[in-house]
Motif scaffolding. Structure first.
Motif, PDB file in Angstrom:
ATOM      1  N   THR A   5       0.845  -1.188   0.000  1.00  0.00           N
ATOM      2  CA  THR A   5       0.000   0.000   0.000  1.00  0.00           C
ATOM      3  C   THR A   5       0.879   1.237   0.000  1.00  0.00           C
ATOM      4  N   THR A 104      -2.221  10.425   2.292  1.00  0.00           N
ATOM      5  CA  THR A 104      -2.686   9.476   1.285  1.00  0.00           C
ATOM      6  C   THR A 104      -4.198   9.379   1.329  1.00  0.00           C
ATOM      7  N   THR A 107      -6.897   5.234  -3.598  1.00  0.00           N
ATOM      8  CA  THR A 107      -6.688   3.798  -3.615  1.00  0.00           C
ATOM      9  C   THR A 107      -6.377   3.380  -5.051  1.00  0.00           C
TER      10      THR A 107
END
Length: 181
Positions: A5, A104, A107
Motif C-alpha cells: 500500500t 494518502t 486507492t
C-alpha cells in the motif's frame, strides 16, 4: 517501505507540486519554446511545449495508482515515491521547519485486462521515447513522471485525474482487445 500500500506525506505532495510549478515557470521564462513575437510585443508561449510533460505527468499518476506491487513498474513507482517523498519530507521538516503528515487518500485504480494491455503499450512507448527520441525533453519527461507519482495519491489530484485517465485507458483497451481477438 510498504510495497503493498503506497503512501505519501505532505512533503511528497509538496515536492510534486514544486516540480509542476518549476516546469511551468521555466516554460514561461523561456517563452514556451516558440520564440516568436506575439501581438503584445513579448514572446508568445507555445503551449505545445508542455505536452510531453503533461503526458508524462498523466503516466506517473496512472502508474502509481494502477501498477501492482509485485510488478517491475510497481516496484519502480514505489521506489520513486519513497525517494521523492523522503526528499519532500526532509524539505518540509528540516528545510522549512514544518510538519509532513501522511496525506494518502487515493486507492488503486482498477483497469480491465484491455486497460492493462493499453497501459503496457503506453509504458513501452514512454520508455522508447525516453531512450531514443532526439526531440523529446528527457529531463522534463522524467520530472513529469516523478511529479505524477508524487501527486497521484492525493485525493484532489487522484479524484480529478485518475477516474478520467483510467476510463480512457480502459476504453482504449476495450477497443484494442476487441480488435486483436
Amino acid at each position: 517501505m510498504n510495497l503493498g500500500t503506497p503512501a505519501v506525506s505532505l512533503g511528497g505532495i509538496t515536492l510534486g507540486t514544486i516540480i509542476v510549478v518549476l516546469v511551468i515557470l521555466r516554460w514561461h521564462k523561456k517563452g514556451g519554446g516558440g520564440g516568436k513575437k506575439g501581438d503584445d510585443g513579448g514572446n508568445s508561449r507555445d503551449w505545445k511545449a508542455l505536452i510531453p510533460f503533461s503526458i508524462a505527468l498523466c503516466f506517473g499518476i496512472l502508474a502509481i495508482l494502477a501498477a501492482g506491487p509485485v510488478s517491475a513498474l510497481g516496484l519502480i513507482t514505489r521506489l520513486s515515491l519513497w525517494g521523492g517523498d523522503g526528499i519532500g519530507h526532509a524539505y518540509l521538516v528540516w528545510g522549512i521547519g514544518g510538519n509532513s503528515p501522511d496525506v494518502t487518500r487515493a486507492t488503486a485504480v482498477v483497469l480491465t485486462d484491455g486497460g492493462y494491455a493499453m497501459f503496457a503499450i503506453w509504458t513501452a512507448v514512454m520508455i522508447a521515447l525516453f531512450l531514443w527520441s532526439k526531440k523529446l525533453p528527457k529531463r522534463q519527461t522524467a520530472l513529469g513522471i516523478l511529479a505524477g507519482i508524487l501527486l497521484g495519491l492525493s485525493q484532489g489530484i487522484a479524484g480529478l485525474a485518475a477516474v478520467p485517465l483510467a476510463s480512457a485507458v480502459n476504453a482504449a483497451g476495450g477497443w484494442y482487445a476487441g480488435v486483436v481477438q
